[in-house]
Scaffold this motif. Structure first.
Motif, PDB file in Angstrom:
ATOM      1  N   ILE A   1       0.823  -1.220   0.000  1.00 62.70           N
ATOM      2  CA  ILE A   1       0.000   0.000   0.000  1.00 62.70           C
ATOM      3  C   ILE A   1       0.846   1.254   0.000  1.00 62.70           C
ATOM      4  O   ILE A   1       0.347   2.334  -0.274  1.00 62.70           O
TER       5      ILE A   1
ATOM      6  N   ARG B   1      -7.750   5.510  -3.268  1.00 60.28           N
ATOM      7  CA  ARG B   1      -7.149   5.265  -4.585  1.00 60.28           C
ATOM      8  C   ARG B   1      -7.015   3.750  -4.766  1.00 60.28           C
ATOM      9  O   ARG B   1      -6.412   3.072  -3.938  1.00 60.28           O
ATOM     10  N   LEU B   2      -7.572   3.242  -5.838  1.00 55.26           N
ATOM     11  CA  LEU B   2      -7.573   1.796  -6.032  1.00 55.26           C
ATOM     12  C   LEU B   2      -6.481   1.340  -6.988  1.00 55.26           C
ATOM     13  O   LEU B   2      -6.233   1.977  -8.011  1.00 55.26           O
ATOM     14  N   SER B   3      -5.867   0.226  -6.647  1.00 50.57           N
ATOM     15  CA  SER B   3      -4.920  -0.440  -7.541  1.00 50.57           C
ATOM     16  C   SER B   3      -5.385  -1.878  -7.687  1.00 50.57           C
ATOM     17  O   SER B   3      -5.952  -2.456  -6.748  1.00 50.57           O
ATOM     18  N   THR B   4      -5.140  -2.419  -8.854  1.00 52.94           N
ATOM     19  CA  THR B   4      -5.585  -3.794  -9.110  1.00 52.94           C
ATOM     20  C   THR B   4      -4.385  -4.728  -9.127  1.00 52.94           C
ATOM     21  O   THR B   4      -3.357  -4.421  -9.722  1.00 52.94           O
ATOM     22  N   PHE B   5      -4.543  -5.863  -8.464  1.00 49.93           N
ATOM     23  CA  PHE B   5      -3.431  -6.802  -8.356  1.00 49.93           C
ATOM     24  C   PHE B   5      -3.848  -8.184  -8.845  1.00 49.93           C
ATOM     25  O   PHE B   5      -5.025  -8.544  -8.824  1.00 49.93           O
TER      26      PHE B   5
ATOM     27  N   ASN C   1      -5.442  -9.454 -12.502  1.00 49.47           N
ATOM     28  CA  ASN C   1      -6.275  -8.285 -12.137  1.00 49.47           C
ATOM     29  C   ASN C   1      -7.528  -8.689 -11.377  1.00 49.47           C
ATOM     30  O   ASN C   1      -8.641  -8.300 -11.726  1.00 49.47           O
TER      31      ASN C   1
ATOM     32  N   LYS D   1      -8.936  -5.691  -6.107  1.00 46.66           N
ATOM     33  CA  LYS D   1      -8.726  -4.234  -6.000  1.00 46.66           C
ATOM     34  C   LYS D   1      -8.383  -3.907  -4.556  1.00 46.66           C
ATOM     35  O   LYS D   1      -9.054  -4.356  -3.619  1.00 46.66           O
TER      36      LYS D   1
ATOM     37  N   THR E   1      -4.655   1.773  -2.130  1.00 41.33           N
ATOM     38  CA  THR E   1      -3.215   1.957  -1.945  1.00 41.33           C
ATOM     39  C   THR E   1      -2.866   3.430  -1.806  1.00 41.33           C
ATOM     40  O   THR E   1      -3.752   4.272  -1.639  1.00 41.33           O
ATOM     41  N   LYS E   2      -1.609   3.721  -1.972  1.00 39.01           N
ATOM     42  CA  LYS E   2      -1.087   5.067  -1.768  1.00 39.01           C
ATOM     43  C   LYS E   2      -1.714   6.050  -2.739  1.00 39.01           C
ATOM     44  O   LYS E   2      -1.826   5.747  -3.933  1.00 39.01           O
ATOM     45  N   ARG E   3      -2.096   7.161  -2.210  1.00 39.03           N
ATOM     46  CA  ARG E   3      -2.664   8.202  -3.060  1.00 39.03           C
ATOM     47  C   ARG E   3      -1.533   8.811  -3.868  1.00 39.03           C
ATOM     48  O   ARG E   3      -0.470   9.095  -3.351  1.00 39.03           O
ATOM     49  N   GLY E   4      -1.814   9.040  -5.159  1.00 39.39           N
ATOM     50  CA  GLY E   4      -0.805   9.646  -6.006  1.00 39.39           C
ATOM     51  C   GLY E   4      -0.609  11.095  -5.633  1.00 39.39           C
ATOM     52  O   GLY E   4      -1.477  11.739  -5.070  1.00 39.39           O
TER      53      GLY E   4
END
Lengths: 138, 241
Positions: free
Chosen positions: B95, B111-115, B229, B232, B235-238
């Motif tokens: 994260i 903020r979503l990231s897909t793994f 993918n 979801k 994670t870290k906010r850009g």
């Protein structure tokens, strides 16, 4: 096995059989019986033994390969490398000590215009006959 | 609204951490329903309850193994939030922080990231790195994507969520003896291999457990399948430029 992953490394105490294929770099330090195919570089380490075709953009051989090698950009045979089989590459480097037994093709895109002369065996003292000198029509 | 599942506290200090976290989440305006896992209610049961109640985001508060258990239950059904507690190194790297306050702020910004994940048949999930570490050198046989077969000897094997198999070994080659009396010294041979595929079968001799953060998630022989993918995660906010 095809993927956009980080490449494949075959360690020294690993034995594989089958098709080893990767879009990224492949490094072999163990034993592979089968194809090794990369869209980028293939490194055959000093401890590696490969029995089968090897294909890549850049191929570096420091171990033993028994099979055909095709390197679309460059093939480098290092001093500890041994290749038994045909090779095809644009750019060939063989270091002193490297062993290569086989045919070599270096495609340049130019077509050869001369037909190679047919080989004929002539024993000393014999006069070649007309049948020997005239190539067979196919 | 978020549904928080908290790992059973291992110490008084962790209990106090949980209290600080509650206050933090309240101040951020994202305090939701908070459930504590216990022997009476497993993390998986609590996660199922959250899904049944309609929560679209389930937050795992705890270590890596706990996060992996929650991910296993909610995959494909909800977004995973993570507050890493204790030695949750992998979760923190995932994260982008090991700081509880910062992790809570990430939840707020969402903020979503897909793994990717890996299914270890029949029903186990590998989301964080899983490790096999036999007490002595062991043998693994594998088949990758039905095309490549192999075997190796290993001291440590890691399976990642991208279905990368890393095999490490280090063993001593017996020293040579001269006249049966004098040894010339042994050599340590190290080997590192890395493979990847979409379907991998692993068999070890003997059968061994696959561990995430020291807790078993599966056991060999294993059929592993990559799920691209599939999960979801908040994670870290850009950074805003």
């Amino acid at each position: 096995m095809e993927t956009n992953g980080p490449g494949t490394t075959v360690g020294v105490n690993v034995a594989l059989s089958g098709t080893l294929k990767d879009q990224n770099d492949i490094s072999v330090f163990g034993m592979v019986e089968g194809e090794v195919i990369s869209e980028k570089s293939v490194t055959i380490g000093q401890t590696a033994q490969v029995k089968g075709p090897v294909k890549g953009e850049l191929v570096t051989i420091a171990g033993v390969v028994r099979g055909a090698i095709s390197a679309s950009e460059k093939l480098e045979l290092l001093e500890t490398g041994k290749v038994f089989g045909s090779i095809s590459t644009k750019n060939l480097v063989i270091h002193s000590g490297g062993i290569f037994v086989g045919k070599c093709e270096m495609p340049t895109g130019e077509e050869t215009t001369e037909e190679p002369e047919p080989e004929s065996e002539i024993e000393s003292g014999d006069t070649p006959s007309e049948e020997t000198l005239v190539p067979d029509e196919e | 609204m978020y549904y928080y599942i908290m790992e059973p506290p291992s110490s008084r200090a962790v209990r106090q951490t949980y209290q600080r976290l509650r206050d933090l989440l309240t101040n951020l305006g994202i305090a939701g329903e908070m459930m504590a896992a216990s022997p009476a209610r497993t993390p998986e049961e609590l996660a199922m309850m959250g899904l049944e109640r309609g929560y679209s985001t389930i937050v795992a508060v705890g270590g890596d193994a706990f996060v992996n258990y929650i991910a296993q239950t909610i995959i494909g059904q909800a977004v995973l939030g993570i507050i890493p507690i204790g030695e949750a190194q992998q979760s923190a790297e995932l994260i982008g922080t090991n700081n509880m306050k910062t992790a809570a702020e990430f939840l707020k910004f969402r903020r979503l990231s897909t793994f990717n994940t890996v299914t270890a048949d029949p029903d186990s999930l590998i989301f964080l790195d899983a490790v096999v570490e036999p007490p002595k050198l062991a043998k693994v046989s594998f088949v990758i994507d039905g095309k490549l077969r192999g075997y190796a000897y290993f001291n440590k094997m890691t399976v990642t969520r991208n279905l990368e198999i890393k095999i490490e070994s280090q063993h001593l080659v017996e020293p040579k003896k001269f006249l049966g009396l004098f040894s010339t010294g042994g050599t340590v041979v190290q080997s590192l291999s890395q493979f990847h595929g979409r379907n991998v079968r692993l068999t070890t001799e003997p059968d061994l457990a696959l561990l995430v953060d020291g807790r078993p998630v599966a056991k060999t022989p294993l059929q592993l399948r990559l799920n691209p993918n599939s999960l979801k995660v908040i994670t870290k906010r850009g950074s805003i430029l």
